[in-house]
Design an enzyme around this catalytic site. Structure first.
Site, PDB file in Angstrom:
ATOM      1  N   HIS A 165     -72.166   3.775   1.268  1.00  0.00           N
ATOM      2  CA  HIS A 165     -71.625   2.958   0.177  1.00  0.00           C
ATOM      3  C   HIS A 165     -70.253   3.471  -0.246  1.00  0.00           C
ATOM      4  CE1 HIS A 165     -71.607   0.671  -3.635  1.00  0.00           C
ATOM      5  NE2 HIS A 165     -71.088   1.779  -4.147  1.00  0.00           N
ATOM      6  N   GLU A 166     -70.140   4.778  -0.398  1.00  0.00           N
ATOM      7  CA  GLU A 166     -68.852   5.347  -0.812  1.00  0.00           C
ATOM      8  C   GLU A 166     -67.792   5.193   0.276  1.00  0.00           C
ATOM      9  OE1 GLU A 166     -68.360   5.999  -3.811  1.00  0.00           O
ATOM     10  OE2 GLU A 166     -70.468   5.927  -4.391  1.00  0.00           O
ATOM     11  N   HIS A 183     -66.130   1.984  -0.087  1.00  0.00           N
ATOM     12  CA  HIS A 183     -64.990   1.972  -1.019  1.00  0.00           C
ATOM     13  C   HIS A 183     -63.713   2.448  -0.334  1.00  0.00           C
ATOM     14  CE1 HIS A 183     -67.159   0.756  -4.523  1.00  0.00           C
ATOM     15  NE2 HIS A 183     -67.929   1.823  -4.558  1.00  0.00           N
TER      16      HIS A 183
END
Length: 225
Positions: free
Chosen positions: A99-100, A103
């Site tokens: 998920h990171e 980003h």
């Protein structure tokens, strides 16, 4: 009167949603933290491999203290992993890492909602720090100008929380799409999806809380007499 008045009832649904979201994300993360990923990599190793596979060689991976304090720093191009994910080999940890990394990909591609969120950070911080101070002074002295100045400032907080939603949802979607490409089994991807869905609800709850706070401020301003 301000701190013990019936308008607090406006916040009750948001408070309950926030509590439910926090409990859900912790229980879901804890559940899948006990599932060791078949990839055989800890969070830091997986983050490096995933970043390199996406051409993000300039993004560093660092450790940060705290529980699920994982985040991507676009200014310094650093992916910071919490104690719960950095050395963990679990499915949950690798899902958070992905998920990171999502980003970081958003940053690389100048994903518009992320750009907008980054630009709105100073306004949200400024509004968050001063809005209630100005609003309370306006209530005490029955000054409409200060009341609505506080409301306008708090609107920046609400706007930031709303902009955050597509940014977080998109990062999770990117993670779910890339995980099978780097060798994660379909069974583990389903587990990751549950973890990220639970995490997303914390952002929904935060946005709902900010909206209800704004509604409460408007109600107090209109009924100050």
């Amino acid at each position: 009167m301000l701190f013990w008045d019936p308008t607090f009832l406006i916040l009750v649904p948001a408070i309950l949603l926030s509590l439910w979201a926090q409990i859900t994300v912790k229980s879901t993360f804890d559940k899948f933290s006990r599932k060791r990923s078949s990839l055989g990599e800890n969070g830091a190793q997986f983050a490096r491999r995933l970043l390199d596979s996406l051409g993000l060689f300039d993004v560093k991976v660092e450790r940060v203290t705290g529980f699920l304090s994982d985040h991507y720093d676009p200014q310094n191009k650093v992916l910071r992993l919490s104690d719960a994910t950095y050395n963990s080999f679990s499915v949950a940890a690798l899902g958070v890492v992905a998920h990171e990394v999502g980003h970081a990909v958003q940053d690389q591609k100048s994903y518009k909602p992320l750009v907008l969120r980054n630009l709105s950070v100073p306004f949200a911080n400024f509004g968050g720090n001063l809005s209630w101070i100005i609003f309370i002074i306006g209530l005490i002295f029955s000054t409409p100008t200060l009341l609505y100045a506080g409301i306008i400032l708090f609107s920046f907080v609400v706007l930031f929380s709303l902009i955050t939603l597509p940014v977080e949802f998109d990062a999770s979607n990117r993670a779910i799409k890339v995980l099978p490409m780097v060798g994660m089994s379909s069974e583990e991807v389903v587990m990751v999806k549950k973890v990220l869905t639970a995490a997303a609800m914390t952002y929904v709850a935060a946005a709902f809380m900010s909206i209800m706070q704004l509604v409460r401020m408007l109600f107090l301003a209109q009924n100050r007499d």
